[in-house]
Design an enzyme around this catalytic site. Structure first.
Site, short mmCIF file in Angstrom:
data_model
loop_
_atom_site.label_atom_id
_atom_site.label_comp_id
_atom_site.label_asym_id
_atom_site.label_seq_id
_atom_site.Cartn_x
_atom_site.Cartn_y
_atom_site.Cartn_z
N ASN A 7 0.81 -1.11 -0.27
CA ASN A 7 0.12 0.21 0.16
C ASN A 7 0.81 1.19 -0.04
O ASN A 7 1.49 1.64 1.02
CB ASN A 7 -0.71 0.01 1.03
CG ASN A 7 -1.78 1.33 1.14
OD1 ASN A 7 -1.76 1.83 0.47
ND2 ASN A 7 -2.75 1.08 2.17
N ARG A 95 -2.65 -1.86 -3.27
CA ARG A 95 -3.77 -1.29 -3.29
C ARG A 95 -3.50 -0.11 -4.26
O ARG A 95 -2.39 0.64 -4.30
CB ARG A 95 -3.95 -0.62 -1.84
CG ARG A 95 -4.88 0.46 -1.91
CD ARG A 95 -5.01 0.98 -0.20
NE ARG A 95 -5.98 1.99 -0.32
CZ ARG A 95 -5.98 2.97 0.40
NH1 ARG A 95 -4.81 3.34 0.99
NH2 ARG A 95 -6.96 3.89 0.25
N HIS A 184 -12.63 3.59 -0.17
CA HIS A 184 -12.72 2.69 0.76
C HIS A 184 -13.47 1.43 0.41
O HIS A 184 -14.05 0.55 1.12
CB HIS A 184 -13.52 3.22 2.08
CG HIS A 184 -12.79 4.26 2.70
ND1 HIS A 184 -13.51 5.50 3.20
CD2 HIS A 184 -11.55 4.56 2.86
CE1 HIS A 184 -12.64 6.05 3.94
NE2 HIS A 184 -11.60 5.73 3.62
N ARG A 245 -10.64 16.33 6.97
CA ARG A 245 -11.43 16.61 5.72
C ARG A 245 -12.81 17.28 5.90
O ARG A 245 -13.59 16.16 6.92
CB ARG A 245 -11.55 15.42 4.73
CG ARG A 245 -10.05 15.09 4.14
CD ARG A 245 -9.95 13.86 3.05
NE ARG A 245 -9.30 12.88 3.71
CZ ARG A 245 -9.62 11.58 3.56
NH1 ARG A 245 -10.14 11.22 2.42
NH2 ARG A 245 -8.85 10.56 3.98
N GLU A 388 -8.01 -4.55 5.57
CA GLU A 388 -7.73 -4.19 3.96
C GLU A 388 -6.51 -5.01 3.40
O GLU A 388 -6.62 -5.53 2.55
CB GLU A 388 -7.38 -2.79 4.09
CG GLU A 388 -8.80 -1.98 4.00
CD GLU A 388 -8.43 -0.24 4.01
OE1 GLU A 388 -8.31 0.16 4.80
OE2 GLU A 388 -8.82 -0.10 2.79
#
Ligand code: AMP
Length: 402
Positions: A7, A95, A184, A245, A388
């Protein structure tokens, strides 16, 4: 069957080596501060095992190539025995943040796939170049080993046009592919599959609301096992309130700030991505710090918690309307798994809609899948840890037909 998961971010590389015969983690690590004067490298061999070993060092990591080399060297340490020979590696799973409209599922990487990831760089200018770096270096270091791309956006490619279109001139979609994509996806798909197993029904028969609350936050409406709407949009900024965010704002905020605060478009973008969300409201972006601040009477910290959980609830309502029947609501990721207060506030008052949380059971950090609803609740509520890396390794294995 060993699968290496990579990742690769803009200044870091997360890696994990799994033995997919029993899905055990052989090693897990992180190379951080790539490109800075001093890089940080950490690798944990056999995490959680009796013979767990943590290796940490600081060293210069000028670029992703050297970062990957350091990671592979660590993993190849003969004393650890996790990679004896590079051909031990059955596949590398990467990823990739943005697959645009080109990728609906995990894909074996070829020259065409690399070109398509490159084509989508304008949609994820920070992430896709770093992901590409990771892939290219892994191709060099593991020549001949199949490389598989797992896209954050792929799970959401089933979202119908009425949900993914913005009501702006259609040419912007045709020419620039401006639309909602969602992110996601690997996490939402993973916890949804786990949930189906726990409920004991095929995923294809279930309607779920999956709530991923970490540093980044998103919610997905899943109908008959497929994503039909999600809160993140063209970029990972829309929707829920996140660590730094903003989530949803009036799009006219750009014009307002440009006219009244003399901010240019880059400054506004930076502000909405890095200085907003929980941090913007109270100066703190870690939910643990926010609870501490609330306990010592900090009103802005309380406001940040209220704004985030109110937004969560508003989208739960929206997605209930989208789905009609909801079988289960899932909480996952750093906040979703660990923060009982956020879970409780998100669903508080929804009892008339058949959503009833068992507050006693909810009052814990979720380490394994846990049913959080009362037996009477029409909608089940689950806390399910996301994973993940495991999801990426499983997808890579499936692409290769194993
Ligand atoms: P993630 O992006 O999934 O790794 O989530 C990271 C975020 O999870 C952190 O920024 C915290 O806000 C939150 N988090 C982690 N541990 C806890 C905890 N014990 N209680 C509350 N929030 C937590």
């Amino acid at each position: 069957m060993k699968i290496l998961v990579i990742n690769s971010g803009s200044s870091s590389i997360k890696f994990q080596l799994l033995d997919m015969v029993d899905e055990s983690v052989l090693a897990s690590g992180l190379v951080e501060r790539i490109g800075e004067t001093e890089g940080l490298v950490k690798c944990t061999f056999r995490p959680g095992g009796e013979d767990e070993l943590v290796v940490k060092k600081t060293t210069t990591v000028p670029d992703h190539k050297s970062g990957m080399q350091i990671a592979v060297e660590l993993l190849s340490d003969p004393r650890q025995g996790v990679i004896v020979n590079r051909s031990d590696i059955y596949a590398v799973g990467h990823r990739v943040v943005h697959g645009g409209e080109d990728f609906h599922k995990p894909t074996l990487i070829s020259g065409d796939v690399l070109a398509a990831i490159e084509k989508n760089i304008p949609l994820a200018p920070l992430h896709n170049p770093a992901n590409l770096d990771g892939i290219r270096v892994a191709q060099e270091l593991f020549a001949g080993v199949p490389q598989v791309a797992i896209f954050d956006t792929a799970f959401h490619q089933t979202i119908p046009p009425h949900a993914y279109h913005y009501a702006i001139p259609y040419e912007l979609y045709e020419q620039q592919r401006v639309r909602r994509y969602g992110f996601h996806g690997t996490s939402h798909k993973f916890v949804a599959s786990e949930c189906a197993g726990l409920i004991g029904k095929p995923l294809a028969e279930l309607n779920l609301i999956s709530i991923h609350l970490g540093n980044g936050c998103s919610m997905t409406a899943i109908k008959n096992g497929e994503s039909v709407d999600t809160t993140l949009g063209l970029t990972p900024l829309e929707g829920l309130v996140m660590g730094t965010r903003s989530g949803d704002v009036d799009p006219a905020i750009h014009a307002f700030l440009a006219r009244n605060c003399n901010m240019d478009i880059d400054a506004i973008n930076e502000m909405l991505n890095k200085e907003s969300g929980l941090k913007g409201l109270c100066g703190l972006n870690d939910m643990r710090d926010i609870h501490d601040a609330i306990a010592s009477g900090n009103k802005r910290a309380k406001l940040a918690l209220d704004v985030q959980t109110y937004r969560n609830k508003k989208y739960v309502g929206a997605f209930m309307a989208v789905l009609g029947r909801v079988d289960a609501i899932i909480f996952t990721a750093g906040i979703g798994e660990n923060d009982a207060v956020v879970r409780e506030m998100t669903l508080r008052g929804l009892e008339p809609f058949g959503i009833a949380m068992d507050l006693e059971v909810n009052n814990q950090r979720i380490k394994k899948p846990t049913l959080l609803s009362t037996p009477e609740s029409r909608v089940q509520i689950w806390g399910i840890p996301t994973n993940e890396e495991l999801a990426i390794a499983r997808e890579a294995k499936a692409v290769l037909g194993k």
